[in-house]
Enzyme design. Structure first.
Site, PDB file in Angstrom:
ATOM      1  N   LYS A 127       0.966  -1.072   0.104  1.00  0.00           N
ATOM      2  CA  LYS A 127       0.086  -0.105  -0.019  1.00  0.00           C
ATOM      3  C   LYS A 127       1.015   1.153  -0.073  1.00  0.00           C
ATOM      4  CE  LYS A 127      -4.382   1.320   0.179  1.00  0.00           C
ATOM      5  NZ  LYS A 127      -5.563   0.701  -0.124  1.00  0.00           N
ATOM      6  N   ASP A 167      -7.022   4.816  -4.173  1.00  0.00           N
ATOM      7  CA  ASP A 167      -7.718   4.620  -3.164  1.00  0.00           C
ATOM      8  C   ASP A 167      -8.420   5.798  -2.748  1.00  0.00           C
ATOM      9  OD1 ASP A 167      -7.636   2.600  -0.617  1.00  0.00           O
ATOM     10  OD2 ASP A 167      -7.303   4.647   0.134  1.00  0.00           O
TER      11      ASP A 167
HETATM   12  P1  NDP Z   1     -12.945   8.290  -2.591  1.00  0.00           P
HETATM   13  O1  NDP Z   1     -11.858   9.173  -2.350  1.00  0.00           O
HETATM   14  O2  NDP Z   1     -13.546   8.148  -3.906  1.00  0.00           O
HETATM   15  O3  NDP Z   1     -13.950   8.314  -1.597  1.00  0.00           O
HETATM   16  C1  NDP Z   1     -13.935   8.574  -0.113  1.00  0.00           C
HETATM   17  C2  NDP Z   1     -15.185   9.144   0.414  1.00  0.00           C
HETATM   18  O4  NDP Z   1     -15.274   9.064   1.749  1.00  0.00           O
HETATM   19  C3  NDP Z   1     -15.644  10.477   0.091  1.00  0.00           C
HETATM   20  O5  NDP Z   1     -17.130  10.490   0.031  1.00  0.00           O
HETATM   21  C4  NDP Z   1     -15.191  11.473   1.268  1.00  0.00           C
HETATM   22  O6  NDP Z   1     -15.563  12.617   1.620  1.00  0.00           O
HETATM   23  C5  NDP Z   1     -15.444  10.104   2.345  1.00  0.00           C
HETATM   24  N1  NDP Z   1     -14.671  10.327   3.766  1.00  0.00           N
HETATM   25  C6  NDP Z   1     -13.311  10.339   3.701  1.00  0.00           C
HETATM   26  N2  NDP Z   1     -13.164  10.708   4.802  1.00  0.00           N
HETATM   27  C7  NDP Z   1     -14.017  10.824   5.550  1.00  0.00           C
HETATM   28  C8  NDP Z   1     -14.210  11.072   7.056  1.00  0.00           C
HETATM   29  N3  NDP Z   1     -13.269  11.247   7.941  1.00  0.00           N
HETATM   30  N4  NDP Z   1     -15.567  11.235   7.274  1.00  0.00           N
HETATM   31  C9  NDP Z   1     -16.624  11.034   6.433  1.00  0.00           C
HETATM   32  N5  NDP Z   1     -16.338  10.926   5.319  1.00  0.00           N
HETATM   33  C10 NDP Z   1     -15.351  10.555   4.761  1.00  0.00           C
HETATM   34  O7  NDP Z   1     -12.329   6.858  -1.887  1.00  0.00           O
HETATM   35  P2  NDP Z   1     -12.835   5.414  -2.009  1.00  0.00           P
HETATM   36  O8  NDP Z   1     -14.356   5.364  -2.212  1.00  0.00           O
HETATM   37  O9  NDP Z   1     -12.023   4.835  -3.081  1.00  0.00           O
HETATM   38  O10 NDP Z   1     -12.365   4.613  -0.623  1.00  0.00           O
HETATM   39  C11 NDP Z   1     -13.222   4.668   0.414  1.00  0.00           C
HETATM   40  C12 NDP Z   1     -12.732   3.377   1.254  1.00  0.00           C
HETATM   41  O11 NDP Z   1     -12.846   2.056   0.659  1.00  0.00           O
HETATM   42  C13 NDP Z   1     -11.218   3.516   1.864  1.00  0.00           C
HETATM   43  O12 NDP Z   1     -11.433   3.303   3.312  1.00  0.00           O
HETATM   44  C14 NDP Z   1     -10.531   2.659   0.904  1.00  0.00           C
HETATM   45  O13 NDP Z   1      -9.304   2.428   1.644  1.00  0.00           O
HETATM   46  C15 NDP Z   1     -11.496   1.576   0.554  1.00  0.00           C
HETATM   47  N6  NDP Z   1     -11.247   0.531  -0.464  1.00  0.00           N
HETATM   48  C16 NDP Z   1     -11.229   1.178  -1.741  1.00  0.00           C
HETATM   49  C17 NDP Z   1     -10.981   0.508  -2.734  1.00  0.00           C
HETATM   50  C18 NDP Z   1     -11.162   1.082  -4.107  1.00  0.00           C
HETATM   51  O14 NDP Z   1     -11.166   0.375  -5.065  1.00  0.00           O
HETATM   52  N7  NDP Z   1     -11.240   2.378  -4.169  1.00  0.00           N
HETATM   53  C19 NDP Z   1     -10.790  -1.012  -2.600  1.00  0.00           C
HETATM   54  C20 NDP Z   1     -11.072  -1.438  -1.335  1.00  0.00           C
HETATM   55  C21 NDP Z   1     -11.261  -0.557  -0.160  1.00  0.00           C
HETATM   56  P3  NDP Z   1     -14.996  13.704   0.878  1.00  0.00           P
HETATM   57  O15 NDP Z   1     -15.509  13.814  -0.436  1.00  0.00           O
HETATM   58  O16 NDP Z   1     -15.881  14.955   1.819  1.00  0.00           O
HETATM   59  O17 NDP Z   1     -13.411  13.894   1.225  1.00  0.00           O
END
Ligand code: NDP
Length: 447
Positions: A127, A167
């Site tokens: 990672k 991510d």
């Molecule tokens: P994105 O950046 O696309 O989206 C993240 C989302 O989470 C946004 O809506 C963001 O809001 C919100 N967010 C982040 N921090 C907070 C917080 N402290 N409180 C509330 N909302 C929050 O990321 P992903 O969707 O790719 O990733 C989301 C999760 O999934 C992570 O844990 C990642 O490690 C995991 N994951 C992702 C994979 C992938 O293929 N992308 C695969 C496996 C796991 P804002 O827009 O306001 O920042």
């Protein structure tokens, strides 16, 4: 609770990795379930497999200098933790977020090792990321940052060595900037060196949707094992990024209704079910805040900047935002309001006390390393297509994803039963993932 030997091992991990709270949490959560495995396989203790699995094979930390649009010099710190390559090249995403530091990258890398093992595909775990905040940055700034980061990172990558992906904060746009710079420096169109590419330039259909769709497939399997299904259920999701959007889309395609989602500014409640096209337009295309969704969707939809998305009553909850976002009080509220299944789209979104609340209440709980493995599994399918210069149809790729998720569910379910914890996906995922890695490590000798 850890037994005495595992407690000593855990203390050693904490001592060797001071100040890395999230990493300690991820290790503790896995060790808690490994007592019976060590009892059954004494050779693992003799070969110190647990100590070895907790120590990354290699960790790279480097400076990323770049210039912003006003000409000012900016300095960020970037990381790549190459955790374990017993099963294949290091594989795992890059995260751009101001909270990124070594402890977060190591927790994510550690989880990734077991998650990748659960997919049954030939990928090790790693990672990376940087403490860079893409919010409010121009396209040109993002590009300069990606190019500067790759100018250092490229020497550690390769399709047989280490293959990053996206991510939080890293989507197709950033993958494009990173891959372009890799190609320029190495003079190689090495498609298999990074995944999450655009479908016009080596990316695979369904990769963008894969993590979210995979979570929905996993929930459907969890419900099916209790003779239920998503059709007719009410669901809530946290986040509104890549994972959340496609989890919502697939849950609704399977007949569920997602009535709430969030971002870091608050959450919206939409009693008629989230309009995914509008959500995608606001969050993915325009990169606005989630209150804009409520504003445009109409008077039935509310936005709250305070409180928690987990206060909204639901049958099924899917945390898809970030680590430690679902606390014990949130878990208690969900249970009180009738929630019977939880699947983690994010990595480690539920705190250990939150998980305990769910387990004690008999809630079916799918941990991230199983439930969100569809993203990395489809990345491995992208690598396969790149290696064979082929591209598969959407339908074929989605069918593969479904089979992989159903296979992970079955493996976790059967392993939990074998180890005396029927229905406990935490035990099933940790034990099955660990055993696959451990067997390969034993076979490859002391390396
Ligand atoms: P994105 O950046 O696309 O989206 C993240 C989302 O989470 C946004 O809506 C963001 O809001 C919100 N967010 C982040 N921090 C907070 C917080 N402290 N409180 C509330 N909302 C929050 O990321 P992903 O969707 O790719 O990733 C989301 C999760 O999934 C992570 O844990 C990642 O490690 C995991 N994951 C992702 C994979 C992938 O293929 N992308 C695969 C496996 C796991 P804002 O827009 O306001 O920042």
């Amino acid at each position: 609770m850890l037994d005495e030997k595992l407690e000593a091992l855990f203390d050693e991990v904490v001592k060797r990795n001071l100040g890395e709270a999230e990493f300690h949490q991820a290790v503790h959560e896995v060790l808690e379930t490994l007592g019976p495995v060590l009892a059954k396989h004494p050779e693992l203790a003799e070969q110190k497999i647990i100590q070895r699995v907790c120590e990354p094979e290699r960790q790279v930390i480097f400076r990323v200098p770049w210039q912003d649009d006003s000409g000012e010099v900016q300095i960020n710190r970037a990381f790549r933790v190459e955790f374990n390559s017993a099963l294949g090249p290091y594989k795992g995403g890059l995260r751009f977020h101001p909270s990124v530091y070594l402890g977060i990258v190591k927790f994510l890398g550690f989880e990734q090792v077991f998650k990748n093992a659960l997919t049954g595909m030939p990928i090790g775990g790693g990672k990376g990321g940087a403490d860079f905040d893409p919010k409010g940055r121009s396209e040109a700034e993002i590009m300069r940052f990606c190019q500067s980061l790759m100018t250092e990172l490229y020497r550690h990558l390769g399709e047989y060595t280490d293959v990053p992906a996206g991510d939080i904060g890293v989507g197709t746009r950033e993958i494009g900037g990173l891959f372009g710079q890799y190609k320029r420096i190495t003079n190689r169109y090495e498609s298999g060196v990074i995944t999450g590419k655009g479908t016009d330039w080596g990316g695979a259909l369904v990769r963008k949707e894969a993590t979210g769709y995979g979570v929905a497939f996993f929930v459907e399997e969890m419900l099916r094992s209790r003779s239920r299904c998503l059709d007719g259920t009410t669901c809530t999701v946290s986040g509104s990024g890549n994972v959340a959007i496609y989890a919502i889309e697939k849950v609704q395609a399977l007949g569920g209704r997602v009535v709430a989602c969030s971002d870091s500014s608050g959450y919206v409640v939409d009693p008629n079910g989230i309009d995914v096209d509008l959500l995608r337009q606001v969050k993915e295309v325009e990169r606005r805040r989630i209150d804009v969704y409520a504003e445009r969707r109409g008077p039935l939809v509310s936005f709250s900047a305070d409180g928690s998305v987990w206060d909204v009553p639901c049958d099924v909850a899917m945390p898809c935002a970030t680590q430690n976002e679902l606390h014990s009080r949130d878990a208690a509220a969900l249970v009180r309001n009738g929630c019977t299944a939880v699947a983690e789209g994010a990595n480690m979104p539920t705190t250990p006390r939150g998980v305990r609340v769910f387990r004690e209440a008999g809630v079916s709980f799918g941990p991230g390393k199983a439930a969100n493995a569809g993203g990395v599994a489809t990345s491995a399918l992208e690598m396969q297509q790149n290696a064979s210069r082929d591209s598969w149809t959407f339908e074929h790729s989605e069918q593969r994803l479904y089979e992989i998720m159903a296979g992970i569910h079955r493996l976790c379910h059967e392993t939990a039963e074998e180890y005396g914890a029927p229905g406990d996906y935490v035990v099933g995922a940790n034990v099955a993932g660990f055993l696959r890695v451990a067997r390969a490590m034993l076979a490859l000798g002391l390396v």
